[in-house]
Design an enzyme around this catalytic site. Structure first.
Site, PDB file in Angstrom:
ATOM      1  N   ARG A 239      13.580   9.455 -32.890  1.00  0.00           N
ATOM      2  CA  ARG A 239      12.545   8.603 -33.468  1.00  0.00           C
ATOM      3  C   ARG A 239      11.402   9.499 -33.926  1.00  0.00           C
ATOM      4  NH1 ARG A 239       9.630   5.367 -29.105  1.00  0.00           N
ATOM      5  NH2 ARG A 239       8.085   6.996 -29.437  1.00  0.00           N
ATOM      6  N   HIS A 243       6.197   4.984 -31.067  1.00  0.00           N
ATOM      7  CA  HIS A 243       6.867   3.712 -30.768  1.00  0.00           C
ATOM      8  C   HIS A 243       6.535   2.692 -31.858  1.00  0.00           C
ATOM      9  CE1 HIS A 243       8.255   0.125 -28.867  1.00  0.00           C
ATOM     10  NE2 HIS A 243       7.049  -0.332 -28.636  1.00  0.00           N
ATOM     11  N   TYR A 251       2.829  11.573 -25.078  1.00  0.00           N
ATOM     12  CA  TYR A 251       3.894  11.913 -24.123  1.00  0.00           C
ATOM     13  C   TYR A 251       4.862  12.965 -24.657  1.00  0.00           C
ATOM     14  CZ  TYR A 251       5.550   8.445 -27.376  1.00  0.00           C
ATOM     15  OH  TYR A 251       5.801   7.770 -28.526  1.00  0.00           O
TER      16      TYR A 251
END
Lengths: 319, 358
Positions: A239, A243, A251
């Site tokens: 990805r 998100h 992160y």
């Protein structure tokens, strides 16, 4: 596998269409024109396109909160998609769903379900329906790596395998469930071995290589269609965005993301098409130009479309 | 059910001894047979499966075994393993698979053995099936029925995880319909209506009512969804009840006949969408209202019914509305304390006396 030129070019077209759609949607979002959130499919284009190009129109996919790409891969129209994410009556879901629920039933969908793993049981049921009606159709639920840890997933794969249902479980390992890398939540690194405990084939392919994905999908779809039962198809992907668009990504390191940009499936496929004399640079530039124009028109269409009439707010609750 | 007695050992338990003259739903002379509530559900399933080959059953142990309560017994022999399908113990996927099959043209009737287990399927029922049509802007429909046994098996002692009444869990979700038949006639007619409806319908079978017998017409009929049924017409007080509680209401109403008090009993056989009109009109007519539900008191069905009486009939009320409900307690095991959590006929009698004497 010999793949004809028009199929290859259509794959390229759809991959570029997904890329341009996501970049345009992100731009609109950052300018405050899209409400809610958008979850982009950047980096995963080869996975969705490789799988969906192996399907017929009457095969059905079950999407997720991250399904702009799946819809386009299955043939959806960007006009109606932009209209949906802008909350317009002309959108696929008439502005009732938004980005997370875009689903184009006209091109073969079971909906886009924004609870992780929820599409699995639904696709299993659709496959049961196909089988009971003697239809040679296939259902393909998409999930990510994190979705394969849900009860939905394990229950669904078990039911489909015990009944030999025509399902291809597309597991796109993009390595992240929101902020958590799969390595922190799952003991095994090769998720395809999960198939073993359900007695079905588990196939793992490079999800940046659209041809590899397509070839594996064709085999899995053929197996399902011929009544031999489900396959777990794991595409190793990544990805490239957060998100959701604009998510700060504290992160993971920039270096990690940059490493994966080097695997970008679109330039890779472009190089393949040119070096094998399937298309010239000119041809591919032409496709990109055409898609960019398509996006401008689609956004224009969406912006000019009306929002749903407040009098229709309670339509579609019951059939 | 002509004889409904108070069991000496279990407070207020109704005894389903024979067919009932308390509730008569078949016209005189109409060809009919006496069926139990359980048999009525089975016959509805059988007739719908014959009528429409898209109808099929799935659930745990429903095939040869016939389900935990024998409701589907014999259907496996008649229709075979494709259409009477044993599933893994996967409640969420039973519900989800029903949705998927419904999306591609089938008419599944799924079973979750006890409503208590349906927490495992909550996402598929409430987030997926209930909302799919809405959030896709009407691109699809989800015509399924989900059968679940619920409520007290008074005297059956199945304790806290097999005895709950959870209709309001589902009544809170727009997109679902929730039905709760109280008689064999309604059980059959509501099942047929539910199967023919194009929406997901939660069908709650009352465990204690399974052996209750009653006349059911031979002809094909449905009991319409989204309607209350006036089980008894009266003019002095309205008792609103559903499921097993309807029988307590009817028994109580009978007791007041000799005193010249005329009790109307409104059966909320569809919990959702709620037929507000029938409850409101009855309350306006009688001006006195008692509400009876087996579910826990707090945030239970009676709260909703009572509020709509306020909205629709306040100016007609001659007494405060009184409710009779299950206690806010998990259901215990031992007889001596199990029956204490549920209302009985006596509780309904006292409530009627209270509103009449206000």
């Amino acid at each position: 596998m010999d793949i004809d030129k028009s199929t290859l070019l259509e794959m390229y077209r759809r991959m570029v269409r997904i890329r341009e759609f996501e970049l345009t949607a992100t731009d609109l979002f950052k300018r405050g024109q899209v409400k809610g959130a958008i979850h982009t499919y950047l980096g995963q284009e080869a996975s969705g396109v490789g799988i969906c190009m192996a399907l017929r129109k009457d095969d059905l996919i079950a999407g997720t909160h991250r399904s702009h790409g799946h819809n386009i891969a299955k043939g959806a129209n960007p006009k109606k998609m932009f209209a949906e994410i802008l909350g317009k009556e002309t959108g696929y879901c008439k502005g009732r769903g938004g980005s997370m629920h875009i689903a184009a039933f006209e091109t073969g969908s079971l909906g886009a379900l924004a609870v992780v793993g929820a599409g699995i049981p639904i696709a299993v049921g659709a496959a049961l329906g196909f089988k009971m009606q003697g239809q040679k159709r296939v259902a393909v639920p998409f999930t990510g790596d994190a979705g394969s840890n849900t009860g939905n997933w394990h229950e669904g794969v078990n039911m489909a395998s015990s009944w030999d249902l025509p399902v291809v479980f597309a597991l796109e390992n993009n390595h992240y469930g929101v902020s958590t890398n799969i390595k922190y939540t799952t003991k095994i690194e090769d998720l395809s071995i999960r198939a073993q405990s359900y007695g079905i084939p588990g196939v793992r392919v490079d999800g940046f290589d659209v041809i590899a994905v397509y070839e594996a999908a064709v085999d899995a779809v053929e197996r399902a269609r011929s009544g031999k039962g489900p396959t777990l198809l794991v595409t190793e992907s990544y990805r490239l965005d957060g998100h959701y668009a604009g998510e700060p990504q504290v992160y993971r390191t920039k270096e990690e993301v940059e490493e994966y940009w080097k695997k970008d499936p679109i330039p890779r496929f472009r190089k393949h098409l040119m070096s094998n004399n399937i298309a010239s640079e000119n041809d591919l530039d032409g496709i990109e130009k055409e898609i960019k124009k398509e996006m401008v028109e689609a956004v224009k269409f969406a912006k000019e479309s009306p929002q749903p009439d407040p009098d229709t707010a309670f339509d579609y609750i019951y059939a | 059910m002509g004889k409904i007695e108070k069991d000496a050992t279990s407070l207020g338990t109704l005894k389903p001894t024979m067919s009932s003259d308390l509730i008569v739903q078949v016209k005189k002379g109409e060809p009919a047979q006496e069926l139990s509530y359980q048999e009525a559900i089975r016959e509805a399933l059988r007739e719908e499966m014959i009528r429409d080959e898209k109808v099929f059953l799935l659930g745990e142990d429903i095939a040869k075994h016939g389900g935990a309560f024998g409701v589907t017994r014999t259907l496996f022999d008649q229709f075979g393993p494709e259409r009477v399908r044993n599933t893994p113990i996967s409640e969420n996927t039973i519900a989800g698979a029903a949705t998927g099959a419904a999306l591609v043209g089938m008419r599944p009737v799924a079973e979750i053995m006890f409503v208590d287990f349906s927490g495992l399927a909550m996402d598929q029922i409430c987030n997926q099936a209930a909302k799919l049509r809405f959030m896709t802007g009407g691109q699809c429909k989800v015509p399924w029925v989900l059968r679940m046994a619920q409520g007290g098996g008074a005297g059956k002692s199945t304790a806290a995880q097999h005895s709950q009444s959870l209709e309001v869990w589902y009544a809170q979700i727009p997109g679902l319909k929730v039905v709760m038949p109280s008689t064999p006639y309604d059980a059959k007619g509501l099942m047929k209506a539910a199967i023919r409806d194009d929406n997901p319908v939660i069908y709650l079978e009352q465990k204690f009512l399974y052996p209750f017998r009653g006349l059911v017409p031979d002809k094909d009929y449905i009991v319409p969804l989204s309607k209350c049924d006036i089980k008894r017409t009266g003019s002095d007080v309205t008792v609103v009840a559903s499921g097993y509680m309807v029988w307590h209401a009817m028994k109580a109403a009978q007791q007041f006949e000799s005193e010249g008090i005329s009790v109307e009993v409104v059966d909320v056989c569809t919990i959702s969408p709620l037929d507000e009109e029938t409850i409101g009109s009855s309350a306006s007519k009688t001006g006195r209202v008692v509400l009876v539900a087996e579910a826990c008191r707090s945030y239970g069905p009676t709260g909703e019914w009572g509020m709509l009486v306020m909205e629709r009939a306040f100016e007609y009320l001659q007494a405060p509305v009184v409710r009779v409900t299950g206690r806010n307690s998990p259901v215990p095991f031992a007889d001596s304390i199990e029956n204490g959590v549920w209302p009985d006929t006596e509780d309904v009698v006292k409530a009627i006396e209270k509103v009449m004497s206000y």
